[in-house]
Design an enzyme around this catalytic site. Structure first.
Site, PDB file in Angstrom:
ATOM      1  CG  ASP A  77       0.945   6.745  10.158  1.00 23.32           C
ATOM      2  OD1 ASP A  77       0.059   6.250   9.785  1.00 23.32           O
ATOM      3  OD2 ASP A  77       2.040   6.115  10.829  1.00 23.32           O
TER       4      ASP A  77
ATOM      5  CD  GLU B 160      -4.415   5.969   9.707  1.00 21.31           C
ATOM      6  OE1 GLU B 160      -4.796   5.048   8.749  1.00 21.31           O
ATOM      7  OE2 GLU B 160      -3.248   5.631  10.304  1.00 21.31           O
TER       8      GLU B 160
ATOM      9  CB  CYS C 204       3.946   4.235  -8.373  1.00 20.19           C
ATOM     10  SG  CYS C 204       3.801   2.661  -7.702  1.00 20.19           S
TER      11      CYS C 204
ATOM     12  CB  CYS D 233       6.556   0.384  -4.106  1.00 14.92           C
ATOM     13  SG  CYS D 233       5.150   0.372  -5.598  1.00 14.92           S
TER      14      CYS D 233
ATOM     15  CG  ASP E  69       4.763   4.741  11.175  1.00 12.39           C
ATOM     16  OD1 ASP E  69       4.115   3.769  10.832  1.00 12.39           O
ATOM     17  OD2 ASP E  69       5.571   4.652  12.458  1.00 12.39           O
TER      18      ASP E  69
HETATM   19 ZN   LIG Z   1       5.090   2.391  -6.024  1.00 14.59          ZN
END
Ligand SMILES: [Zn+2]
Length: 430
Positions: A202, A290, A346, A362, A372
């Protein structure tokens, strides 16, 4: 196998040489403008323009008959010729861009180059081009002292493993540079030094880069201290420049100062990126970064962001040729791949994540992780899927010069299940 590489050196010309450098840059600019005017005239009359060869013939005829062009012989003929070639290419690119056959930002019609506005630059495509440990030799200009050591290149040209194809001379903030395009003979390893290894990288705003490797190790390259100081200096110089009255002598001085600071930041960043990318490309077989819409990003007004975006293009280019020469692979993700917004544990994707959110949290599984590192982990996942797809194709992809494998992703999906088709697209294009 033969690859092309650029070697760039800062030079210290003497006063007479400096005058010649300026004269050549002026000749090159003149030829561009002269050719563009001829092309426009002809286009208005006949609906087509001249090729580089056509312009060259026309120029050869006119320079001898028009007394106003009597100074042409002061400069190498390359200065004119190469400008005609550049113009030819710019016109062709313009047509391609208009027809939608060219990637990136839409190109406008080539414009006239103004003295003091356009970059001072010219190119030699033929003639004596050499370098010894401390000098470079160019047609017309003779031997010019270099600011830095050129031994690495002179060794290669000396033993015949490299050949200089062209030399571009340009000026950045009062300093002249010579950039040689060199054809290098290189042994590309059939098998990478560390098969099965991978890293997701990244490229950051705050840090130079954050990588996570196949063993889960996090590598953070903070960027050299001078870089951070320079960014601060850049901000100050930029503010000072914008306060000066337009067209004033003070404005001109402030602009020159700003250009010097810009050049310094770019140099420091390029140095740091060289070190980091060489290390990563030699340590890992597969490297994933990316893709960003770089052309769109440059227009970003936030200074730190803009500076890091410029570094991004540099980093991608470096990783491209460095992984290739180590026998490895660089995977560039599709720019819609949500490497920052997706949870690396996940896979759920956040709707919104601002640059200020330095920690990824999350909502689904409760993962809390440095932003990062989370992004680098997502990129690493593509290394695994990308590598599998490559093997599935029969593993016949090696060796190959530059292997940019675009991994296409639908917006909003994290599962890299689609990479199989995408990789074959990439290989077809390569
Ligand atoms: Zn998650």
């Amino acid at each position: 196998m033969k690859t092309r590489q650029a070697y760039r050196f800062a030079v210290d010309p003497g006063p007479a040489q400096e005058r010649m450098l300026r004269s050549h840059a002026g000749a090159s600019r003149f030829a561009w403008n002269w050719g563009l005017a001829r092309c426009t005239e002809r286009y208005d009359a006949e609906g087509r323009w001249y090729s580089a060869i056509g312009l060259h013939k026309l120029w050869n005829a006119e320079k001898k008959t028009d007394p106003a062009l009597g100074w042409w012989a002061e400069n190498s003929k390359c200065a004119y010729q190469e400008s005609f070639r550049d113009l030819d290419r710019a016109l062709a690119d313009f047509v391609k861009s208009r027809k939608g056959q060219r990637k990136g930002k839409r190109l406008g019609f080539p414009r006239f180059k103004k003295r003091g506005k356009a970059r001072d630059s010219f190119r030699f495509g033929a003639g004596v081009m050499r370098c010894s440990g401390t000098t470079v030799t160019l047609p017309r200009l003779g031997t010019v002292r270099t600011h830095e050591d050129t031994a690495a290149l002179s060794r290669k040209t000396g033993d015949g493993s490299a050949r200089i194809l062209s030399a571009t001379v340009s000026r950045t903030a009062q300093r002249w540079f010579v950039s040689f395009t060199v054809e290098v003979e290189r042994d590309i390893p059939q098998v990478p030094a560390h098969p099965g290894t991978a890293a997701g990288i990244d490229l950051g705003v705050k840090t130079l880069l954050t990588a996570v490797d196949h063993l889960g190790r996090v590598i953070t390259v903070a960027g050299p201290k001078p870089l951070r100081t320079s960014v601060r200096r850049l901000r100050r110089a930029s503010r000072a420049q914008s306060r000066k009255v337009k067209g004033s002598a003070n404005r001109r001085k402030a602009t020159a100062r700003l250009a010097r600071v810009h050049a310094r930041v770019a140099n420091v960043r390029a140095d740091a990126l060289h070190k980091a990318t060489t290390e990563l490309a030699s340590r890992y077989e597969t490297v994933v970064i990316e893709d960003l819409n770089v052309t769109g990003m440059i227009s970003n007004r936030k200074l730190a962001r803009a500076v890091s975006d410029q570094g991004f293009g540099t980093a991608r280019r470096m990783l491209g040729y460095k992984t290739a020469r180590e026998g490895g692979t660089l995977i560039v993700t599709d720019r819609w791949y949500p490497s920052s917004k997706a949870c690396s544990a996940c896979g759920s994707v956040k709707a919104k994540l601002t640059l200020k959110d330095r920690v990824y949290q999350c909502d689904q599984c409760g993962l809390v992780m440095d932003r990062d590192v989370n992004a680098a982990r997502n990129l690493l996942k593509l290394a695994a899927s990308g590598a599998e797809s490559l093997n599935a194709c029969g593993g016949t992809l090696r060796p190959r010069p530059a292997r940019h494998v675009p991994v296409k992703q639908e917006p909003g999906t994290v599962n890299a299940g689609k990479t199989g088709t995408a990789v074959s697209q990439g290989t077809a294009a390569a």
